[in-house]
Enzyme design. Structure first.
Site, short mmCIF file in Angstrom:
data_model
loop_
_atom_site.label_atom_id
_atom_site.label_comp_id
_atom_site.label_asym_id
_atom_site.label_seq_id
_atom_site.Cartn_x
_atom_site.Cartn_y
_atom_site.Cartn_z
N SER A 117 16.70 88.89 -24.15
CA SER A 117 15.69 89.58 -23.35
C SER A 117 16.27 90.76 -22.58
O SER A 117 17.44 90.74 -22.18
CB SER A 117 15.11 88.59 -22.34
OG SER A 117 14.29 89.26 -21.42
N TYR A 141 15.59 83.52 -15.26
CA TYR A 141 15.27 83.68 -16.68
C TYR A 141 16.34 84.54 -17.36
O TYR A 141 16.89 84.18 -18.41
CB TYR A 141 13.89 84.32 -16.84
CG TYR A 141 13.60 84.75 -18.25
CD1 TYR A 141 13.51 83.81 -19.27
CD2 TYR A 141 13.43 86.10 -18.58
CE1 TYR A 141 13.27 84.21 -20.57
CE2 TYR A 141 13.19 86.49 -19.87
CZ TYR A 141 13.11 85.55 -20.87
OH TYR A 141 12.88 85.94 -22.17
N LYS A 145 19.30 83.45 -20.31
CA LYS A 145 19.49 84.12 -21.61
C LYS A 145 20.90 84.71 -21.73
O LYS A 145 21.52 84.64 -22.79
CB LYS A 145 18.44 85.22 -21.78
CG LYS A 145 17.02 84.70 -21.96
CD LYS A 145 16.84 84.17 -23.37
CE LYS A 145 15.46 83.59 -23.61
NZ LYS A 145 15.31 83.05 -24.96
N1 UFG Z 1 1.89 92.53 -13.78
C1 UFG Z 1 0.88 92.80 -12.86
N2 UFG Z 1 -0.20 91.97 -12.86
C2 UFG Z 1 -0.35 90.93 -13.72
C3 UFG Z 1 0.69 90.68 -14.66
C4 UFG Z 1 1.80 91.51 -14.66
O1 UFG Z 1 0.98 93.73 -12.08
O2 UFG Z 1 -1.36 90.23 -13.66
C5 UFG Z 1 3.08 93.40 -13.78
C6 UFG Z 1 4.35 92.64 -13.45
O3 UFG Z 1 4.51 92.50 -12.08
C7 UFG Z 1 5.39 93.52 -14.12
C8 UFG Z 1 4.67 94.07 -15.35
O4 UFG Z 1 3.28 93.90 -15.08
O5 UFG Z 1 5.72 94.59 -13.29
C9 UFG Z 1 5.00 93.35 -16.63
O6 UFG Z 1 4.85 91.95 -16.40
P1 UFG Z 1 4.81 90.88 -17.58
O7 UFG Z 1 4.66 89.55 -16.96
O8 UFG Z 1 3.85 91.28 -18.62
O9 UFG Z 1 6.24 91.03 -18.26
P2 UFG Z 1 7.71 91.00 -17.60
O10 UFG Z 1 8.22 92.41 -17.65
O11 UFG Z 1 7.75 90.30 -16.31
O12 UFG Z 1 8.46 90.05 -18.61
C10 UFG Z 1 8.33 90.21 -20.00
C11 UFG Z 1 8.61 88.86 -20.63
C12 UFG Z 1 10.02 88.47 -20.36
C13 UFG Z 1 10.95 89.60 -20.77
C14 UFG Z 1 10.56 90.90 -20.13
C15 UFG Z 1 11.44 92.00 -20.62
O13 UFG Z 1 7.73 87.86 -20.11
O14 UFG Z 1 10.29 87.32 -21.10
O15 UFG Z 1 9.22 91.18 -20.45
O16 UFG Z 1 11.01 93.25 -20.17
F1 UFG Z 1 12.20 89.32 -20.37
#
Ligand code: UFG
Length: 324
Positions: A117, A141, A145
């Site tokens: 990741s 997380y 990894k």
């Molecule tokens: N976000 C919001 N509102 C929501 C959901 C997400 O503002 O309802 C924001 C989060 O705070 C973050 C962005 O959107 O800033 C992306 O969030 P995601 O949960 O879609 O994805 P993440 O970047 O947190 O994580 C994902 C995968 C991980 C991986 C990562 C790598 O879940 O497993 O991408 O970039 F490691």
């Protein structure tokens, strides 16, 4: 036809990869406990119900088939949950994989494709993150990894395990066949949540954090279509089987989009308007994660083909006709 064990092959990225493995002439065998996966997502493939951390189950599956390689997708992935409950992440994502690697070593299976990741990098020091960027996770997380990547490197040195560590950026979108797609419960991912909001299945949408050091104050992410990711797995597997050498790749589109920009693009693509609220930052979120994908392009001949608009179109198409 080479047998490939696809652990977590009924899940989101695993199911898309299994289809492409089959299309490329491999025989995917899916091992999934269906805790997050969907039986329909594995339809048409050899399917073994069970948990890869169940020693007896794993042993039975490894004895039943002669595997040329193993792909491992079955992981806990929600960043904020890892902050609140790290034990689950270290148990499944790290200790579980150590036991898996021990079993593979005992069975002399020496080719392994690992779902790593972008979270292993932490807060980036450069705009684009290449494979050599310092690894300094800011959430459990990412640590879970990165520890596996370290184990893989040591298993290579000691036991000759050859692996591909694929660091996904933000996997999104769904297969255009409409047969398989993203379906998490609860859904936490940005695009999938926005799509559900646009479809009226979720009331309003909340942006987590508007005070990040980015142009509009919201986080920046690199969205890569799940089928582009799946293709990278097939390419990496081919490379591993033909020229055994361990490799790692950063798999992203190379383009960053802010959360606020994604919200607007979803409204535009779906033609639906919805309420958007703001809330404080979510725990464990880095401000910006964007891949430098030069190495994957050069070494694997990989090319991401979906831009943000098309990713959202495929996610919307799935949401409006979903099978599970
Ligand atoms: N976000 C919001 N509102 C929501 C959901 C997400 O503002 O309802 C924001 C989060 O705070 C973050 C962005 O959107 O800033 C992306 O969030 P995601 O949960 O879609 O994805 P993440 O970047 O947190 O994580 C994902 C995968 C991980 C991986 C990562 C790598 O879940 O497993 O991408 O970039 F490691």
């Amino acid at each position: 036809m080479e047998n490939i064990l696809v652990i977590g092959g009924a899940g989101y990225i695993g199911s898309h990869t299994a289809r492409q493995l089959a299309a490329a002439g491999y025989r995917p065998v899916i091992l999934d406990n269906l805790s997050k996966g969907h039986r329909q997502a594995a339809a048409g493939f050899d399917f073994e119900l069970g948990d890869f951390t169940d020693k007896a189950c794993l042993e039975r599956v490894l004895q039943k088939y002669n595997f040329a390689a193993v792909m491992h997708f079955a992981a806990c992935t929600e960043v904020d949950r890892s902050v609140k409950d790290p034990a689950v992440f270290y148990q499944n994502n790290t200790a579980g994989v150590l036991a898996l690697l021990n079993a593979l070593t005992a069975h002399t299976i020496k080719r392994f494709v690992f779902s790593s990741s972008a979270a292993i990098f932490g807060e980036p020091k450069t705009d684009l993150i290449n494979e050599n960027h310092p690894k300094s996770p800011i959430n459990p997380y990412g640590h879970s990894k990165l520890m596996v990547e370290q184990m893989l490197s040591d298993f290579d040195t000691a036991y000759g395990l050859k692996y591909a560590a694929l660091r996904y950026f933000n996997a999104s979108g769904s297969d255009e066949s409409g047969e398989i797609g993203e379906s998490h419960s609860p859904e936490t991912h940005l695009i999938a949540r926005l799509i559900q909001t646009a479809a009226g299945k979720q009331k309003g949408f909340t942006i987590f954090g508007t005070d990040y050091p980015t142009s509009d104050g919201t986080c920046i992410r690199d969205f890569v279509h799940v089928n582009d990711l799946a293709r990278a797995h097939v390419l990496a597997l081919g490379k591993l089987l033909n020229e055994p050498a361990s490799l790692c790749f950063n798999l992203g589109s190379g383009t960053g989009h802010s959360v606020a920009e994604v919200v607007e693009t979803v409204k535009k693509v779906t033609g639906r308007n919805f309420d958007v609220q703001t809330a404080p930052r979510r725990a464990g979120d880095p401000a910006r994660l964007v891949a430098d994908n030069t190495k994957a392009r050069k070494v694997l001949g990989w090319q991401p083909t979906y831009d943000l608009t098309r990713i959202i179109q495929t996610a919307w198409q799935w949401e409006t006709h979903r099978k599970y």
